[in-house]
Design an enzyme around this catalytic site. Structure first.
Site, PDB file in Angstrom:
ATOM      1  N   LYS A  73       0.941  20.367  42.541  1.00  0.00           N
ATOM      2  CA  LYS A  73       2.009  20.688  43.483  1.00  0.00           C
ATOM      3  C   LYS A  73       2.042  19.656  44.611  1.00  0.00           C
ATOM      4  CE  LYS A  73       1.464  25.722  43.090  1.00  0.00           C
ATOM      5  NZ  LYS A  73       2.813  26.138  42.707  1.00  0.00           N
TER       6      LYS A  73
ATOM      7  N   ASP B 161       1.469  24.054  36.062  1.00  0.00           N
ATOM      8  CA  ASP B 161       1.748  24.884  37.231  1.00  0.00           C
ATOM      9  C   ASP B 161       2.425  26.203  36.836  1.00  0.00           C
ATOM     10  OD1 ASP B 161       1.805  25.658  39.848  1.00  0.00           O
ATOM     11  OD2 ASP B 161       3.469  24.351  40.441  1.00  0.00           O
TER      12      ASP B 161
ATOM     13  N   ARG C 262       1.936  32.970  33.892  1.00  0.00           N
ATOM     14  CA  ARG C 262       2.349  33.638  32.647  1.00  0.00           C
ATOM     15  C   ARG C 262       1.327  33.423  31.536  1.00  0.00           C
ATOM     16  NH1 ARG C 262       7.741  30.140  32.695  1.00  0.00           N
ATOM     17  NH2 ARG C 262       7.129  30.196  34.870  1.00  0.00           N
TER      18      ARG C 262
HETATM   19 ZN    ZN Z   1       0.793  30.365  40.311  1.00  0.00          ZN
HETATM   20 MN    MN Z   2       1.647  27.738  39.512  1.00  0.00          MN
END
Ligand code: ZN
Ligand code: MN
Length: 505
Positions: free
Chosen positions: A284, A354, A358
């Site tokens: 990120k 990232d 899930r």
């Molecule tokens: Zn996350």
């Molecule tokens: Mn993430």
């Protein structure tokens, strides 16, 4: 802080701060509520004078302090505006109690009393519960890491809800106690979520759940790496593979019926517990990455809700499953392009490391479903930035089984933890199919919140399931009347309400 309920004349409440809530006043009459007006006579008409001067109109958040100087037992009186009576919701009282606690803390009060107002649209019991919740939630601060807490002691020791009639106080006591239990559980969730990544890696999150389980009599099981490997949970292992802080699967259980006893419905709550999310190899941007300590807020809500289930002795079998992992880039991290085999047998093509939540939930959902065969399954996750783009911080997104979604929406409305439905269609499900594996872990920018839910739906097949995306609601930088900046503990009130009304639905 202790919350008490009493039937007594507010004039006799010997407290540091006495809060008198008032609805918006009719500008033709400027007439204070009868109970407040009666007390004002003892104050020599100070409140009425303030109202006549135009300094207090009763709009929500309006506040006026007077000092009785011995005229009544309280040291300070705060007249607090609630807004229009015709628009009142239990949250009106939750906010008022939060403001009352804020006012008391600001004055270094150790004792607070709130004269419980009578509302046109909110009955006594839910009103008492909301007042208790607001007081306890409003008293929460995350200050364990400050050598000298910013707000000096002494802490607020008691909040008393004052009712006029003995019978009303009696009816208020049980709902107020329930409110305290729920709000303390929500504060517990906030505290977990506020912990930084270094203080709460997966093993520490598991320990915190275990400790809570011991204190409340819940069952708790923690699966470490060896167990996860044995169960072929390639999803959670892949996500946690980049960190020295290895993953855990935490299982909490409330109300399992003893052998031979009548069956109860089993509800499974599944939480995303990514204790810190750097994005992994698909790292990120630095700005705002610190907020990713909150990426286990779904797990926090599940643990907090299970705590409340135990305290409230809900007549249901409630299971909490938390997938805890830390997502870091390293020589052992999973990579874009990897194909990961989950416990369900389906493979995931990793297009972006990232989109890890899930991948963790794939195994957690499968575990909950195969181990407990629940009547319904609900997952909570800070899953997608796309959900924040779609709905902002005003509500969570919810999708899945239509009936369950509607019940969650209603519970969100009732508890002021709003969740708004998003569609989840076969087209969305098709969109996350992979060409090289079974599923891909991102469907791109279009409808990103929904395609994430569509991905999860493959791991809940056959079980009524709903997914709540709390990415926009799990933490806030805008403090509210009962909400300091930081973790909100969102989900606890909503889920408790849903479970309390389970049989009625
Ligand atoms: Zn996350
Ligand atoms: Mn993430």
């Amino acid at each position: 802080m202790q919350v008490r309920v009493a039937a007594s004349d507010p004039a006799r409440a010997a407290v540091d701060v006495l809060v008198l809530p008032s609805f918006e006043l009719d500008p033709k009459k400027w007439q204070l509520p009868a109970r407040v007006a009666r007390l004002d006579r003892a104050l020599g008409g100070a409140l009425a004078a303030a109202v006549r001067s135009g300094d207090f109109r009763g709009r929500e958040g309006d506040a006026l302090t007077v000092y009785p100087d011995g005229a009544i037992a309280a040291r300070r009186v705060v007249l607090l505006g609630l807004g229009a009576n015709s628009e009142a919701h239990p949250d009106t009282l939750r906010r008022a109690a939060g403001r009352a606690v804020g006012a008391a803390r600001a004055r270094r009060a150790t004792s607070l009393a709130i004269a419980a107002p009578t509302l046109r649209r909110v009955r006594l019991a839910p009103g008492a519960r909301a007042l208790a919740e607001g007081a306890v939630l409003g008293d929460y601060r995350f200050d364990a890491y400050q050598e000298k807490p910013k707000e000096p002691s002494p802490p607020l020791a008691t909040t008393t809800l004052l009712y006029e009639r003995q019978a009303d106080a009696r009816s208020a006591r049980a709902p107020a106690d329930r409110g305290v239990a729920v709000a303390e559980s929500q504060n517990f969730a906030r505290e977990l979520s506020n912990q930084p990544g270094n203080a709460l890696p997966p093993a520490a999150l598991a320990r915190a759940a275990q400790r809570m389980a011991r204190e409340t009599g819940l069952r708790c099981r923690v699966l470490g790496v060896a167990e996860l490997e044995k169960r072929k949970m390639g999803g959670i292992l892949a996500v946690g593979g980049g960190s020295a802080n290895t993953p855990r699967l935490v299982v909490l259980e409330h109300g399992r019926p003893p052998k031979g006893a009548r069956k109860r419905p089993t509800i499974a709550l599944v939480g995303k517990g990514v204790t810190f999310d750097s994005g992994g190899v698909s790292i990120k941007p630095s700005a705002g990455m610190d907020k990713m300590k909150h990426d286990m807020s779904g797990a926090a809500a599940v643990v907090g809700t299970l705590r409340a289930c135990a305290l409230l002795k809900l007549p249901l079998h409630v299971v909490g499953v938390v997938g805890a992992a830390e997502n870091l880039p390293s020589g052992t991290a999973y990579r874009p392009g990897d194909l990961v085999r989950t416990a369900a047998g389906k493979t995931i093509e990793v297009l972006n490391t990232d989109a890890e939540g899930r991948v963790v939930l794939a195994d957690a959902l499968h575990f909950a479903r195969s181990e407990f065969e629940p009547a319904a399954m609900i997952d909570l996750a800070t899953l997608t930035g796309a959900c924040i783009i779609a709905l902002g911080g005003w509500c969570s997104g919810v999708m899945g089984d239509e009936d369950l979604v509607e019940r969650i929406r209603k519970a969100g409305e009732a508890t002021a933890e709003r969740a708004w439905p998003l569609p989840l269609w076969e087209e969305h499900r098709k969109h996350v199919k992979s060409k090289v594996g079974d599923l891909k872990n991102t469907g791109g920018r279009d409808a990103g919140a929904i395609t994430a839910g569509a991905f999860l739906s493959y791991f809940s097949e056959g079980t009524p399931w709903a997914h709540i995306d709390i990415a926009g609601t799990a933490d806030t930088d805008k403090p509210g009347p009962y909400q300091p900046a930081g973790a909100t503990g969102v989900g606890v009130r909503l889920l408790v309400d849903l479970l309390e009304n389970w049989r009625k639905a």
